[in-house]
Motif scaffolding. Structure first.
Motif, PDB file in Angstrom:
ATOM      1  N   TYR A 109       0.828  -1.206   0.000  1.00 42.42           N
ATOM      2  CA  TYR A 109       0.000   0.000   0.000  1.00 42.42           C
ATOM      3  C   TYR A 109       0.864   1.258   0.000  1.00 42.42           C
ATOM      4  CZ  TYR A 109      -4.089  -2.873   0.988  1.00 42.42           C
ATOM      5  OH  TYR A 109      -5.093  -3.791   0.904  1.00 42.42           O
ATOM      6  N   LEU A 110       1.998   1.211   0.665  1.00 44.61           N
ATOM      7  CA  LEU A 110       2.912   2.354   0.680  1.00 44.61           C
ATOM      8  C   LEU A 110       3.416   2.651  -0.731  1.00 44.61           C
ATOM      9  CD1 LEU A 110       4.655   4.428   2.253  1.00 44.61           C
ATOM     10  CD2 LEU A 110       6.374   2.633   2.443  1.00 44.61           C
ATOM     11  N   ILE A 111       3.830   1.624  -1.443  1.00 39.53           N
ATOM     12  CA  ILE A 111       4.317   1.804  -2.813  1.00 39.53           C
ATOM     13  C   ILE A 111       3.206   2.363  -3.703  1.00 39.53           C
ATOM     14  CG2 ILE A 111       5.131   0.564  -4.861  1.00 39.53           C
ATOM     15  CD1 ILE A 111       6.619  -1.314  -2.869  1.00 39.53           C
ATOM     16  N   ILE A 112       2.019   1.798  -3.590  1.00 36.02           N
ATOM     17  CA  ILE A 112       0.883   2.284  -4.385  1.00 36.02           C
ATOM     18  C   ILE A 112       0.583   3.743  -4.060  1.00 36.02           C
ATOM     19  CG2 ILE A 112      -1.619   2.057  -4.712  1.00 36.02           C
ATOM     20  CD1 ILE A 112      -1.194  -0.995  -4.366  1.00 36.02           C
ATOM     21  N   SER A 113       0.596   4.081  -2.785  1.00 37.61           N
ATOM     22  CA  SER A 113       0.274   5.446  -2.368  1.00 37.61           C
ATOM     23  C   SER A 113       1.316   6.433  -2.871  1.00 37.61           C
ATOM     24  CB  SER A 113       0.174   5.508  -0.846  1.00 37.61           C
ATOM     25  OG  SER A 113      -0.162   6.801  -0.432  1.00 37.61           O
ATOM     26  N   ILE A 114       2.581   6.082  -2.781  1.00 42.72           N
ATOM     27  CA  ILE A 114       3.640   6.991  -3.239  1.00 42.72           C
ATOM     28  C   ILE A 114       3.574   7.171  -4.757  1.00 42.72           C
ATOM     29  CG2 ILE A 114       6.141   7.218  -3.504  1.00 42.72           C
ATOM     30  CD1 ILE A 114       6.393   6.112  -0.658  1.00 42.72           C
ATOM     31  N   PHE A 115       3.365   6.080  -5.496  1.00 42.73           N
ATOM     32  CA  PHE A 115       3.230   6.199  -6.943  1.00 42.73           C
ATOM     33  C   PHE A 115       2.005   7.031  -7.319  1.00 42.73           C
ATOM     34  CE2 PHE A 115       6.077   2.445  -7.615  1.00 42.73           C
ATOM     35  CZ  PHE A 115       7.002   3.126  -8.412  1.00 42.73           C
ATOM     36  N   THR A 116       0.901   6.838  -6.627  1.00 39.35           N
ATOM     37  CA  THR A 116      -0.301   7.617  -6.902  1.00 39.35           C
ATOM     38  C   THR A 116      -0.054   9.099  -6.639  1.00 39.35           C
ATOM     39  OG1 THR A 116      -1.650   5.731  -6.263  1.00 39.35           O
ATOM     40  CG2 THR A 116      -2.754   7.853  -6.371  1.00 39.35           C
ATOM     41  N   LEU A 117       0.613   9.405  -5.541  1.00 40.13           N
ATOM     42  CA  LEU A 117       0.937  10.796  -5.223  1.00 40.13           C
ATOM     43  C   LEU A 117       1.839  11.394  -6.292  1.00 40.13           C
ATOM     44  CD1 LEU A 117       0.854  13.186  -3.251  1.00 40.13           C
ATOM     45  CD2 LEU A 117       2.779  12.132  -2.050  1.00 40.13           C
ATOM     46  N   TYR A 118       2.848  10.643  -6.691  1.00 39.81           N
ATOM     47  CA  TYR A 118       3.784  11.122  -7.709  1.00 39.81           C
ATOM     48  C   TYR A 118       3.072  11.368  -9.039  1.00 39.81           C
ATOM     49  CZ  TYR A 118       7.449  11.052 -11.222  1.00 39.81           C
ATOM     50  OH  TYR A 118       8.249  11.351 -12.297  1.00 39.81           O
ATOM     51  N   PHE A 119       2.274  10.414  -9.493  1.00 43.60           N
ATOM     52  CA  PHE A 119       1.602  10.560 -10.778  1.00 43.60           C
ATOM     53  C   PHE A 119       0.513  11.626 -10.745  1.00 43.60           C
ATOM     54  CE2 PHE A 119       3.247   6.157 -11.560  1.00 43.60           C
ATOM     55  CZ  PHE A 119       4.134   6.547 -12.552  1.00 43.60           C
ATOM     56  N   THR A 120      -0.126  11.812  -9.601  1.00 39.70           N
ATOM     57  CA  THR A 120      -1.111  12.890  -9.468  1.00 39.70           C
ATOM     58  C   THR A 120      -0.433  14.238  -9.621  1.00 39.70           C
ATOM     59  OG1 THR A 120      -2.481  11.567  -7.995  1.00 39.70           O
ATOM     60  CG2 THR A 120      -2.806  13.946  -7.924  1.00 39.70           C
ATOM     61  N   TYR A 121       0.681  14.400  -8.930  1.00 35.22           N
ATOM     62  CA  TYR A 121       1.424  15.663  -9.002  1.00 35.22           C
ATOM     63  C   TYR A 121       1.952  15.893 -10.412  1.00 35.22           C
ATOM     64  CZ  TYR A 121       4.817  19.274  -7.893  1.00 35.22           C
ATOM     65  OH  TYR A 121       5.525  20.437  -7.869  1.00 35.22           O
ATOM     66  N   LYS A 122       2.507  14.851 -11.007  1.00 34.70           N
ATOM     67  CA  LYS A 122       3.059  14.960 -12.360  1.00 34.70           C
ATOM     68  C   LYS A 122       1.958  15.273 -13.382  1.00 34.70           C
ATOM     69  CE  LYS A 122       5.881  12.382 -15.600  1.00 34.70           C
ATOM     70  NZ  LYS A 122       6.541  11.117 -15.873  1.00 34.70           N
ATOM     71  N   GLU A 123       0.822  14.616 -13.257  1.00 31.49           N
ATOM     72  CA  GLU A 123      -0.303  14.837 -14.176  1.00 31.49           C
ATOM     73  C   GLU A 123      -0.808  16.267 -14.075  1.00 31.49           C
ATOM     74  OE1 GLU A 123      -4.891  13.550 -13.980  1.00 31.49           O
ATOM     75  OE2 GLU A 123      -3.478  11.875 -14.005  1.00 31.49           O
ATOM     76  N   ARG A 124      -0.915  16.767 -12.855  1.00 30.13           N
ATOM     77  CA  ARG A 124      -1.398  18.137 -12.660  1.00 30.13           C
ATOM     78  C   ARG A 124      -0.411  19.158 -13.229  1.00 30.13           C
ATOM     79  NH1 ARG A 124      -6.214  19.542  -9.707  1.00 30.13           N
ATOM     80  NH2 ARG A 124      -5.147  21.521  -9.672  1.00 30.13           N
ATOM     81  N   LYS A 125       0.895  18.915 -13.040  1.00 29.71           N
ATOM     82  CA  LYS A 125       1.896  19.832 -13.589  1.00 29.71           C
ATOM     83  C   LYS A 125       1.855  19.822 -15.109  1.00 29.71           C
ATOM     84  CE  LYS A 125       5.839  21.017 -11.725  1.00 29.71           C
ATOM     85  NZ  LYS A 125       7.207  20.989 -11.258  1.00 29.71           N
ATOM     86  N   ASN A 126       1.733  18.634 -15.702  1.00 28.00           N
ATOM     87  CA  ASN A 126       1.680  18.535 -17.160  1.00 28.00           C
ATOM     88  C   ASN A 126       0.417  19.165 -17.723  1.00 28.00           C
ATOM     89  OD1 ASN A 126       4.129  17.283 -17.288  1.00 28.00           O
ATOM     90  ND2 ASN A 126       3.287  15.217 -17.367  1.00 28.00           N
ATOM     91  N   SER A 127      -0.700  19.016 -17.031  1.00 27.44           N
ATOM     92  CA  SER A 127      -1.947  19.604 -17.533  1.00 27.44           C
ATOM     93  C   SER A 127      -1.895  21.131 -17.452  1.00 27.44           C
ATOM     94  CB  SER A 127      -3.148  19.067 -16.770  1.00 27.44           C
ATOM     95  OG  SER A 127      -3.155  19.533 -15.446  1.00 27.44           O
ATOM     96  N   LYS A 128      -1.225  21.673 -16.462  1.00 24.87           N
ATOM     97  CA  LYS A 128      -1.085  23.129 -16.366  1.00 24.87           C
ATOM     98  C   LYS A 128      -0.161  23.650 -17.460  1.00 24.87           C
ATOM     99  CE  LYS A 128      -2.258  23.949 -11.606  1.00 24.87           C
ATOM    100  NZ  LYS A 128      -1.908  24.599 -10.365  1.00 24.87           N
ATOM    101  N   ARG A 129       0.911  22.918 -17.764  1.00 22.46           N
ATOM    102  CA  ARG A 129       1.826  23.329 -18.824  1.00 22.46           C
ATOM    103  C   ARG A 129       1.132  23.312 -20.185  1.00 22.46           C
ATOM    104  NH1 ARG A 129       7.221  19.932 -17.423  1.00 22.46           N
ATOM    105  NH2 ARG A 129       7.725  21.034 -15.515  1.00 22.46           N
ATOM    106  N   SER A 130       0.401  22.239 -20.460  1.00 27.40           N
ATOM    107  CA  SER A 130      -0.238  22.122 -21.758  1.00 27.40           C
ATOM    108  C   SER A 130      -1.362  23.148 -21.927  1.00 27.40           C
ATOM    109  CB  SER A 130      -0.772  20.712 -21.968  1.00 27.40           C
ATOM    110  OG  SER A 130      -1.775  20.417 -21.033  1.00 27.40           O
ATOM    111  N   SER A 131      -2.024  23.544 -20.853  1.00 28.77           N
ATOM    112  CA  SER A 131      -3.091  24.535 -20.954  1.00 28.77           C
ATOM    113  C   SER A 131      -2.535  25.927 -21.201  1.00 28.77           C
ATOM    114  CB  SER A 131      -3.971  24.502 -19.711  1.00 28.77           C
ATOM    115  OG  SER A 131      -3.240  24.934 -18.592  1.00 28.77           O
ATOM    116  N   LYS A 132      -1.290  26.204 -20.831  1.00 29.08           N
ATOM    117  CA  LYS A 132      -0.689  27.514 -21.057  1.00 29.08           C
ATOM    118  C   LYS A 132      -0.357  27.733 -22.526  1.00 29.08           C
ATOM    119  CE  LYS A 132       1.295  28.070 -16.484  1.00 29.08           C
ATOM    120  NZ  LYS A 132       2.530  28.160 -15.705  1.00 29.08           N
ATOM    121  N   HIS A 133      -0.131  26.667 -23.270  1.00 28.40           N
ATOM    122  CA  HIS A 133       0.249  26.808 -24.668  1.00 28.40           C
ATOM    123  C   HIS A 133      -0.934  27.116 -25.570  1.00 28.40           C
ATOM    124  CE1 HIS A 133       4.277  25.681 -23.711  1.00 28.40           C
ATOM    125  NE2 HIS A 133       3.933  24.467 -23.318  1.00 28.40           N
ATOM    126  N   PHE A 134      -2.134  26.950 -25.125  1.00 34.40           N
ATOM    127  CA  PHE A 134      -3.307  27.183 -25.974  1.00 34.40           C
ATOM    128  C   PHE A 134      -3.920  28.509 -25.757  1.00 34.40           C
ATOM    129  CE2 PHE A 134      -3.067  22.537 -25.821  1.00 34.40           C
ATOM    130  CZ  PHE A 134      -2.978  22.298 -27.180  1.00 34.40           C
TER     131      PHE A 134
END
Length: 134
Positions: A109-134
């Motif tokens: 569960y620790l591994i799953i939680s850390i990966f989920t946290l990492y991918f959530t943060y990464k996804e949010r950063k990428n979505s903010k970057r891609s929205s700035k280009h449009f």
């Protein structure tokens, strides 16, 4: 059955089993709270990164508390098994399997939680970057 050494654990076997069962119940309780806060973090994933991270951190806290209790149960059982002999020692040793299994599950569960946290943060950063280009 009474333990031979006079120490803090000078109680009968049934009381010890009650203590261990209560401790295992607390391990499960903290694990359940951890999974529930992880579900709340998922709810906040799309709308608020701050809340999502906060609930992930709370989830990790409860997961570590569950693991800490399970480790202490194992340590107590090992300490007590030194004072026992024969069938009583085997019986107490059988109960060590459950907290060890919970520790393994907590690690997963620790591994799953850390990966989920990492991918959530990464996804949010990428979505903010891609929205700035449009």
């Amino acid at each position: 059955m009474k333990l031979k050494n006079k120490n803090i654990y000078m109680v009968n076997y049934i009381s010890l089993q009650g203590l261990f069962h209560n401790s295992l119940r607390n391990v499960g309780l903290f694990l359940s709270i951890s999974l529930a806060t992880l579900a709340v973090a998922r709810y906040w994933r799309k709308s608020s990164l701050g809340y999502s991270i906060l609930y992930h951190i709370l989830s990790l806290f409860f997961l570590f508390a569950s693991t800490y209790i399970a480790i202490n149960v194992i340590k107590s059982q090992n300490r007590l098994s030194k004072d026992l002999k024969g069938e009583d020692k085997k019986e107490l040793g059988r109960w060590t399997v459950i907290p060890k299994g919970v520790i393994v599950l907590n690690g997963i569960y620790l591994i799953i939680s850390i990966f989920t946290l990492y991918f959530t943060y990464k996804e949010r950063k990428n979505s903010k970057r891609s929205s700035k280009h449009f």
